[in-house]
Enzyme design. Structure first.
Site, PDB file in Angstrom:
ATOM      1  N   GLN A  94       0.867  -1.180   0.000  1.00  0.00           N
ATOM      2  CA  GLN A  94       0.000   0.000   0.000  1.00  0.00           C
ATOM      3  C   GLN A  94       0.904   1.230   0.000  1.00  0.00           C
ATOM      4  OE1 GLN A  94      -2.683   0.340   3.351  1.00  0.00           O
ATOM      5  NE2 GLN A  94      -3.798   2.054   2.446  1.00  0.00           N
ATOM      6  N   THR A  95       0.681   2.134  -0.948  1.00  0.00           N
ATOM      7  CA  THR A  95       1.516   3.333  -1.045  1.00  0.00           C
ATOM      8  C   THR A  95       0.746   4.607  -0.744  1.00  0.00           C
ATOM      9  OG1 THR A  95       1.145   3.460  -3.420  1.00  0.00           O
ATOM     10  CG2 THR A  95       3.130   2.297  -2.684  1.00  0.00           C
ATOM     11  N   VAL A  96      -0.569   4.583  -0.917  1.00  0.00           N
ATOM     12  CA  VAL A  96      -1.418   5.710  -0.527  1.00  0.00           C
ATOM     13  C   VAL A  96      -2.298   5.199   0.600  1.00  0.00           C
ATOM     14  CG1 VAL A  96      -3.193   7.352  -1.246  1.00  0.00           C
ATOM     15  CG2 VAL A  96      -1.380   6.699  -2.850  1.00  0.00           C
ATOM     16  N   HIS A 100      -8.423   1.847  -0.682  1.00  0.00           N
ATOM     17  CA  HIS A 100      -8.839   1.887  -2.079  1.00  0.00           C
ATOM     18  C   HIS A 100      -8.791   0.497  -2.687  1.00  0.00           C
ATOM     19  CE1 HIS A 100      -4.471   2.643  -2.079  1.00  0.00           C
ATOM     20  NE2 HIS A 100      -4.429   2.152  -3.303  1.00  0.00           N
ATOM     21  N   HIS A 102      -8.405  -1.608  -6.147  1.00  0.00           N
ATOM     22  CA  HIS A 102      -7.933  -1.606  -7.530  1.00  0.00           C
ATOM     23  C   HIS A 102      -8.867  -2.483  -8.352  1.00  0.00           C
ATOM     24  CE1 HIS A 102      -3.804   0.051  -6.855  1.00  0.00           C
ATOM     25  NE2 HIS A 102      -4.023  -0.413  -5.628  1.00  0.00           N
TER      26      HIS A 102
END
Length: 141
Positions: A94-96, A100, A102
């Site tokens: 997870q980068t943000v 969310h 995908h």
């Protein structure tokens, strides 16, 4: 959340290529898509991961993902399949840190390794793809 890029998109402060929006979720194209039509579905209310994502809102995120997946199959994208993925935490890539989902269209024989594809991304014509998906979403409604 002041420094969250997805909150800025939800609030209309940052640009996006939105394909779907309702009272609970916003869906927009990933700026570095794995494949054409790669869409992110986010809850309007910030949650950093699964632990603080309201289960009812999580259900609405998933329902929007299902609807977008159907459009990816029936639209010009003509996906043969769809990957749905939610990365939860840094160790899960997870980068943000705004929950969310995908929604990634797949095509038979695309030879895409999904895990590798999440790391190797390509830009594309996001505006025309978003417009096409919006039209398909409206036609499906």
């Amino acid at each position: 959340m002041p420094d969250c890029p997805f909150c800025a998109i939800v609030e209309g402060h940052s640009p996006s290529h939105t394909v779907y929006s309702d009272g609970d979720v916003v869906a927009f194209l990933d700026i570095l898509p794995v494949t054409r039509g790669h869409t992110l579905v986010v809850p309007r209310r910030h949650s950093s991961g699964l632990a603080d994502l309201d289960p009812l809102i999580g259900g609405r995120v998933f329902a929007a993902g299902q609807r977008i997946a159907a459009v990816l199959r029936s639209s010009e994208i003509a996906a043969d399949g769809v990957n749905l993925a939610m990365n939860d935490g840094r160790a899960a890539s997870q980068t943000v840190f705004h929950s969310h989902l995908h929604v990634v269209p797949r095509h038979a024989g695309d030879k895409l390794s999904f895990a590798r594809g999440l790391l190797t991304r390509r830009g594309g014509d996001l505006e025309s793809t978003a417009a096409m998906l919006r039209r398909a979403m409206q036609a499906q409604a």
